[in-house]
Motif scaffolding. Structure first.
Motif, mmCIF file in Angstrom:
data_model
loop_
_atom_site.group_PDB
_atom_site.id
_atom_site.type_symbol
_atom_site.label_atom_id
_atom_site.label_comp_id
_atom_site.label_asym_id
_atom_site.label_seq_id
_atom_site.Cartn_x
_atom_site.Cartn_y
_atom_site.Cartn_z
ATOM 1 N N LEU A 1 -5.340 14.383 2.281
ATOM 2 C CA LEU A 1 -6.157 13.393 2.983
ATOM 3 C C LEU A 1 -7.321 12.934 2.113
ATOM 4 O O LEU A 1 -7.761 11.781 2.200
ATOM 5 C CB LEU A 1 -6.668 13.976 4.301
ATOM 6 N N ASP A 2 -7.841 13.823 1.263
ATOM 7 C CA ASP A 2 -8.909 13.436 0.346
ATOM 8 C C ASP A 2 -8.395 12.433 -0.686
ATOM 9 O O ASP A 2 -9.100 11.498 -1.076
ATOM 10 C CB ASP A 2 -9.475 14.670 -0.363
ATOM 11 N N VAL A 3 -7.161 12.642 -1.143
ATOM 12 C CA VAL A 3 -6.553 11.706 -2.093
ATOM 13 C C VAL A 3 -6.386 10.339 -1.435
ATOM 14 O O VAL A 3 -6.679 9.296 -2.037
ATOM 15 C CB VAL A 3 -5.190 12.245 -2.580
ATOM 16 N N ILE A 4 -5.926 10.343 -0.182
ATOM 17 C CA ILE A 4 -5.746 9.080 0.547
ATOM 18 C C ILE A 4 -7.091 8.373 0.731
ATOM 19 O O ILE A 4 -7.184 7.145 0.594
ATOM 20 C CB ILE A 4 -5.064 9.354 1.898
ATOM 21 N N LEU B 1 -6.052 1.011 -0.665
ATOM 22 C CA LEU B 1 -5.651 1.018 0.741
ATOM 23 C C LEU B 1 -6.756 0.412 1.577
ATOM 24 O O LEU B 1 -7.939 0.668 1.336
ATOM 25 C CB LEU B 1 -5.393 2.449 1.229
ATOM 26 N N ARG B 2 -6.383 -0.380 2.575
ATOM 27 C CA ARG B 2 -7.374 -0.853 3.541
ATOM 28 C C ARG B 2 -7.802 0.308 4.426
ATOM 29 O O ARG B 2 -7.062 1.271 4.619
ATOM 30 C CB ARG B 2 -6.792 -1.975 4.410
ATOM 31 N N GLU B 3 -8.976 0.208 4.977
ATOM 32 C CA GLU B 3 -9.474 1.275 5.845
ATOM 33 C C GLU B 3 -8.586 1.469 7.071
ATOM 34 O O GLU B 3 -8.444 2.571 7.579
ATOM 35 C CB GLU B 3 -10.920 0.987 6.283
ATOM 36 N N ASP B 4 -7.979 0.369 7.550
ATOM 37 C CA ASP B 4 -7.148 0.460 8.739
ATOM 38 C C ASP B 4 -5.663 0.600 8.406
ATOM 39 O O ASP B 4 -4.818 0.572 9.306
ATOM 40 C CB ASP B 4 -7.347 -0.775 9.627
ATOM 41 N N GLU B 5 -5.348 0.769 7.144
ATOM 42 C CA GLU B 5 -3.938 0.853 6.737
ATOM 43 C C GLU B 5 -3.395 2.249 7.009
ATOM 44 O O GLU B 5 -3.951 3.250 6.553
ATOM 45 C CB GLU B 5 -3.795 0.513 5.258
ATOM 46 N N GLU B 6 -2.302 2.298 7.747
ATOM 47 C CA GLU B 6 -1.713 3.585 8.096
ATOM 48 C C GLU B 6 -0.886 4.142 6.941
ATOM 49 O O GLU B 6 -0.377 3.404 6.110
ATOM 50 C CB GLU B 6 -0.827 3.442 9.334
#
Length: 246
Positions: free
Chosen positions: A45-48, A57-62
């Motif tokens: 999750l830290d990498v993401i 990645l967008r903040e809202d991108e799943e």
């Protein structure tokens, strides 16, 4: 009078596009590869988040990766692997689903041109054979997989370098049916995926027109199509694979 300070020049925007005729991509950063033990899956999750912070990645991108998944821990179990730089995020892991080991690869890229196809000797019909690792290393590939095996079958459609090299929609399902992949994935210059199922295309002229209209660069034989337009598809039979067996 004190002269006005000279403004700093505006930096040129970074281009992540790989020229279509380039046979080798920029070399990946060796320090951007990493892995974490399965029991520490939440570290991914830290990498993401780093990918979000960089704008990859967008903040809202799943994302599909779930640190609470039922990860595979049996024979040949591996750590969760990843790669992250300014233009690419990849995450690889294995899950235990209904007692089966299922491999996953989630990939995010800045530009569609980063998704490529590599043929042996960069030539359709080459008689030379190479391991996937050899082909990947020769192109500075971050993640690669074997696919298509067009040299082992006479069926389906094959596009490469904007040219249609094979058009054979025969429905023969004899003793060599395992090589007869019928569904085709066409990839555009922007990296979009366009699918054609068996029966969708009737003439060679129509597929050439389709390729021209959609700026298709290459194709991959695969199937059956499992997800289309965000919806799961159900296939009870397919001439390649084992979708009709328990």
């Amino acid at each position: 009078m004190t002269p006005e300070p000279t403004p700093e020049p505006t930096p040129e925007p970074i281009s992540y596009s790989i020229p279509e005729d380039a046979l080798v991509a920029p070399a990946p950063n060796p320090e951007a590869f990493g892995s974490v033990p399965i029991e520490q899956a939440s570290r991914i999750l830290d990498v993401i988040q780093q990918a979000r912070d960089s704008g990859l990645l967008r903040e809202d991108e799943e994302v599909a990766f779930d640190p609470n998944a039922n990860f595979y821990t049996g024979l040949y179990a591996e750590e969760i692997k990843y790669y992250l730089d300014d233009s690419i995020l990849t995450i690889l892991w294995k899950e235990d689903i209904d007692g089966r080991c299922c491999s996953f690869a989630e990939i995010k890229v800045r530009d569609g041109s980063q998704f490529r196809r590599k043929l042996a000797d960069d030539t359709f019909g080459s008689y030379n054979y190479y391991f996937a690792t050899e082909l990947a290393a020769s192109t500075n590939c971050v993640i690669a997989m074997n696919a298509d095996y067009y040299a082992f079958r006479d069926f389906g459609m094959v596009a490469y370098g904007r040219e249609l090299y094979r058009f054979n929609t025969s429905t023969y399902t004899g003793s060599y049916k395992k090589y007869n992949c019928f569904d085709t994935l066409f990839v555009t210059a922007d990296g979009d995926f366009l699918y054609k199922e068996l029966g969708e295309v009737n003439t060679e002229d129509s597929i050439r027109e389709f390729m021209a209209e959609n700026d298709v660069v290459f194709s991959l034989a695969f199937g059956p199509i499992l997800v289309r337009d965000g919806e799961a598809t159900v296939t009870s039979w397919y001439p390649a694979g084992e979708v009709d067996t328990a």
